[in-house]
Design a protein around this motif. Structure first.
Motif, short mmCIF file in Angstrom:
data_model
loop_
_atom_site.label_atom_id
_atom_site.label_comp_id
_atom_site.label_asym_id
_atom_site.label_seq_id
_atom_site.Cartn_x
_atom_site.Cartn_y
_atom_site.Cartn_z
N ALA A 77 0.82 -1.20 0.00
CA ALA A 77 0.00 0.00 0.00
C ALA A 77 0.86 1.26 0.00
O ALA A 77 0.56 2.23 -0.72
CB ALA A 77 -0.94 -0.01 1.21
N LEU A 78 1.93 1.25 0.78
CA LEU A 78 2.82 2.42 0.83
C LEU A 78 3.52 2.65 -0.50
O LEU A 78 3.77 3.79 -0.89
CB LEU A 78 3.83 2.25 1.96
N ILE A 79 3.84 1.57 -1.20
CA ILE A 79 4.44 1.71 -2.53
C ILE A 79 3.48 2.39 -3.48
O ILE A 79 3.84 3.32 -4.21
CB ILE A 79 4.87 0.32 -3.07
N LEU A 80 2.23 1.96 -3.48
CA LEU A 80 1.24 2.58 -4.35
C LEU A 80 1.00 4.03 -3.97
O LEU A 80 0.82 4.90 -4.84
CB LEU A 80 -0.08 1.81 -4.30
N ALA A 81 1.00 4.33 -2.66
CA ALA A 81 0.83 5.71 -2.22
C ALA A 81 2.01 6.56 -2.68
O ALA A 81 1.84 7.71 -3.11
CB ALA A 81 0.70 5.75 -0.70
N ASP A 82 3.21 6.01 -2.61
CA ASP A 82 4.41 6.74 -3.01
C ASP A 82 4.40 7.05 -4.51
O ASP A 82 4.94 8.06 -4.95
CB ASP A 82 5.64 5.91 -2.65
N LEU A 280 12.30 0.65 -3.76
CA LEU A 280 10.86 0.42 -3.80
C LEU A 280 10.07 1.65 -3.38
O LEU A 280 8.91 1.78 -3.74
CB LEU A 280 10.50 -0.75 -2.89
N LEU A 281 10.70 2.51 -2.58
CA LEU A 281 10.03 3.70 -2.06
C LEU A 281 11.00 4.87 -2.03
O LEU A 281 12.22 4.67 -1.91
CB LEU A 281 9.56 3.45 -0.62
N SER A 282 10.46 6.07 -2.10
CA SER A 282 11.28 7.24 -1.81
C SER A 282 11.56 7.27 -0.31
O SER A 282 10.90 6.59 0.48
CB SER A 282 10.55 8.52 -2.22
N GLU A 283 12.52 8.08 0.10
CA GLU A 283 12.81 8.19 1.54
C GLU A 283 11.58 8.68 2.29
O GLU A 283 11.24 8.16 3.36
CB GLU A 283 13.99 9.13 1.76
N ALA A 284 10.89 9.66 1.73
CA ALA A 284 9.68 10.17 2.37
C ALA A 284 8.59 9.11 2.40
O ALA A 284 7.84 8.99 3.39
CB ALA A 284 9.18 11.42 1.65
#
Length: 370
Positions: A77-82, A280-284
């Motif tokens: 979910a956090l990946i999609l949000a990012d 997979l994700l930005s730092e933020a």
């Protein structure tokens, strides 16, 4: 002393020593991994994959990690949000219109991630067959009302969280959680973790073993005032050992892996969104997991809790554990992850194994940082 196999930095010898002590005290099997800066400094295992203690726990043995699976679904979910494909402030019904029934148009995605959506259980009796039937499980949740005003109180969504998030992910991507996870997370990282286990892996699975003196009808439970689910008895050991459970995608509880794969994947969170050259994700985006959404008495767990976005918050660390003992701890400040996976269920009142292993890892970390 129990035979412990694998590798570890000498400064962290207390970790394999602790695992050996647990096995000597009666545990059947397990594995522990400590990753720092995305690299393993402990990767050990020992014991057996079966209650009869005839099949050794091997390097590639995997087992059901129960609710540690939630952290994998949250990562998706956090990946999609990012990526901007999922708005955490949006109502769930934006992506899943049927979910707006019974006044649930106020339930936001972040409420689901933080166990504040008011949907800790199904309102009608459900069975293992329902858990394994995605359309049935999700349709029942779409039809019912929240038990409290979303966002105002916390109550552990033991199984429901995964179905709600999973359906949102499916509506956005056209893929199941297991498919998305394999394509976007475990595949790129080369991690041996599965949500929806195919038959080819069955011979590597360490079956769940109930606490001493208990049988396979032993079920998960929690002490809080809302812990007695309308859906009847909790998930039993024999459910987790069934073929149906392994094949199903139950994104809050049916993930299969070992400590190495859990620690590798969640090192993405400890290392600002990237590990082993894979971002997979930005730092933020990785940092959002630690944004506090709720602090107070969890009405299902019956204990004080702080919930972030998909993870429990514990001081400066975060993570979550699974029924039976498996545990994940992430420390972004130290860029460290500790993962413990076991097939030996213990009574909740007796459960300190994962925390003891985390403390052992911290003892060694001090030496590594000198």
């Amino acid at each position: 002393m129990a035979d412990i196999r694998g590798t570890y930095d000498d400064l962290l010898s207390a970790v394999p020593g602790k695992l050996a002590a647990l096995l000597d005290a009666g545990d059947v099997g397990g594995s522990v991994a400590v990753f720092v800066d995305g690299e393993p400094v402990v990767d050990v295992w020992g014991g057996y994959a079966d209650a009869e203690r005839t099949v050794p726990w091997e390097r590639d043995t995997i087992t059901n990690v129960w609710s540690v699976t939630k952290t994998m679904t949250a990562l998706c979910a956090l990946i999609l949000a990012d990526r901007g494909e999922l708005d955490l402030d949006a109502p769930v019904a934006r992506y899943w219109p049927e979910f707006a029934a019974a006044g649930k148009d106020r339930v936001r995605v972040r409420h689901v991630l933080s166990h504040t959506a008011g949907l800790p259980e199904w309102d009608v009796p459900v069975t293992l067959d329902d858990f394994c039937d995605w359309p049935s499980a999700t349709a029942l949740l779409a039809a019912q009302a929240s038990r409290w005003v979303p966002g105002t109180d916390g109550g552990y969504h033991s199984l429901t969280q995964g179905f709600i998030l999973g359906e949102v992910l499916r509506r956005i991507t056209g893929r199941t959680v297991g498919e998305f996870f394999a394509l976007e997370v475990s595949g790129p990282l080369g991690a041996d973790f599965h949500i929806g286990l195919s038959a080819e892996h069955d011979d590597r699975v360490a079956r769940v073993v109930p606490p001493p003196g208990k049988g396979e009808d032993y079920a998960a439970s929690a002490p809080g005032p809302d812990a007695e689910p309308a859906s009847g008895t909790g998930v039993r050991v024999k459910d987790g050992n069934s073929v149906a459970w392994r094949r199903a995608q139950i994104p809050a509880a049916s993930g299969f892996g070992n400590a190495r794969s859990v620690a590798l994947i969640q090192s993405v969170m400890a290392c600002a969104g990237a590990v082993k050259g894979v971002r997979l994700l930005s730092e933020a985006g990785a940092g959002r997991a630690r944004e506090e959404q709720f602090e107070g008495e969890d009405r299902v767990l019956g204990m004080p809790m702080r919930w972030g976005l998909g993870y429990g918050l514990f001081g400066t660390t975060y993570g979550w554990g699974g029924w039976g003992g498996s545990l994940l701890m992430i420390d972004p400040d130290s860029r460290m992850v500790v993962a413990y996976v076991t097939n030996q269920v213990r009574e909740p009142a007796d459960e300190t194994r994962g925390l003891d292993l985390v403390m052992s890892a911290y003892e060694g970390l001090q030496g590594l940082r000198r």
